[in-house]
Scaffold this motif. Sequence first.
Motif, PDB file in Angstrom:
ATOM      1  N   ILE A   1       0.851  -1.194   0.000  1.00  7.54           N
ATOM      2  CA  ILE A   1       0.000   0.000   0.000  1.00  7.54           C
ATOM      3  C   ILE A   1       0.888   1.246   0.000  1.00  7.54           C
ATOM      4  O   ILE A   1       1.792   1.364   0.834  1.00  7.54           O
ATOM      5  CB  ILE A   1      -0.931   0.039   1.229  1.00  7.54           C
ATOM      6  N   VAL A   2       0.613   2.157  -0.932  1.00  7.11           N
ATOM      7  CA  VAL A   2       1.270   3.468  -0.950  1.00  7.11           C
ATOM      8  C   VAL A   2       0.274   4.483  -0.393  1.00  7.11           C
ATOM      9  O   VAL A   2      -0.875   4.545  -0.845  1.00  7.11           O
ATOM     10  CB  VAL A   2       1.694   3.849  -2.379  1.00  7.11           C
ATOM     11  N   THR A   3       0.712   5.273   0.591  1.00  9.94           N
ATOM     12  CA  THR A   3      -0.203   6.176   1.297  1.00  9.94           C
ATOM     13  C   THR A   3       0.283   7.611   1.231  1.00  9.94           C
ATOM     14  O   THR A   3       1.474   7.883   1.429  1.00  9.94           O
ATOM     15  CB  THR A   3      -0.342   5.747   2.773  1.00  9.94           C
ATOM     16  N   LEU A   4      -0.663   8.507   0.979  1.00 12.25           N
ATOM     17  CA  LEU A   4      -0.409   9.951   0.985  1.00 12.25           C
ATOM     18  C   LEU A   4      -1.261  10.585   2.084  1.00 12.25           C
ATOM     19  O   LEU A   4      -2.447  10.270   2.204  1.00 12.25           O
ATOM     20  CB  LEU A   4      -0.760  10.592  -0.360  1.00 12.25           C
ATOM     21  N   THR A   5      -0.664  11.457   2.866  1.00  7.08           N
ATOM     22  CA  THR A   5      -1.377  12.130   3.958  1.00  7.08           C
ATOM     23  C   THR A   5      -1.419  13.624   3.687  1.00  7.08           C
ATOM     24  O   THR A   5      -0.376  14.246   3.437  1.00  7.08           O
ATOM     25  CB  THR A   5      -0.687  11.864   5.313  1.00  7.08           C
ATOM     26  N   PHE A   6      -2.630  14.212   3.755  1.00  4.51           N
ATOM     27  CA  PHE A   6      -2.825  15.632   3.496  1.00  4.51           C
ATOM     28  C   PHE A   6      -3.230  16.335   4.791  1.00  4.51           C
ATOM     29  O   PHE A   6      -3.532  15.689   5.794  1.00  4.51           O
ATOM     30  CB  PHE A   6      -3.898  15.838   2.425  1.00  4.51           C
ATOM     31  N   ASN A   7      -3.239  17.652   4.729  1.00  4.91           N
ATOM     32  CA  ASN A   7      -3.610  18.421   5.920  1.00  4.91           C
ATOM     33  C   ASN A   7      -5.110  18.378   6.175  1.00  4.91           C
ATOM     34  O   ASN A   7      -5.563  18.575   7.303  1.00  4.91           O
ATOM     35  CB  ASN A   7      -3.133  19.872   5.782  1.00  4.91           C
TER      36      ASN A   7
END
Length: 209
Positions: A49-55
């Motif tokens: 799993i590739v994960t991106l976290t935003f504000n």
Amino acid sequence: MIRRTVAGLAGLVLSLAAVVVAAPAAQAHNVLQSTSPAAGSTVPYVPEIVTLTFNEPVLFVGTQIMVHTADDTMVNIGPPILVDTTVSQAVTGELPAGEYTVLYRVTSADGHPIEDQFTFTAAESMTYGATTPAASPTPTTSAEVRASESAAPSVAPAPPAAEGRVSGAVLVGIVAVLVVVGAVVAWLLLRRRPTGPPTDPPSGAPPGS
């Protein structure tokens, strides 16, 4: 002069109000906080799993993540998964060692699209989703066993049907014999009956002569 001062103050208030109103709109665009794997990092192998976290949370509509190998092969599978402020993307197949590029496009809460990319490097190869075909023979064997078991009872009802036909034949024979015997008895009784009328004694003769 008082009127000019009042007009100037009113203009200043309106300008400040416009700045205050425009500020939240400018801050509504989402900002990427972190990624997993981290941008520019080297990991032992490509995670599943590739994960991106935003504000802030992003909108599902228009959001997309693509993962490419060094030879530009796309290895991502399925739609992205949005949970709170994170956007995750699954990968699959044979994932060789080397550099990977993650291209993303997300939709902010205000509808503004944001797109960019980052890279990471895998030190070793990894394979996902290659062991699923091993379980395919099991349903075939079970189906054959169930088919052989269900076919056996279909022959069992034959003996009762044969017995029913024998019993019926015996009953028909008995009825036929009874009909023949009754006909013979009736014929014998008819033969013993007198054919002519009974003889009357002569007139004037004394009874008993």
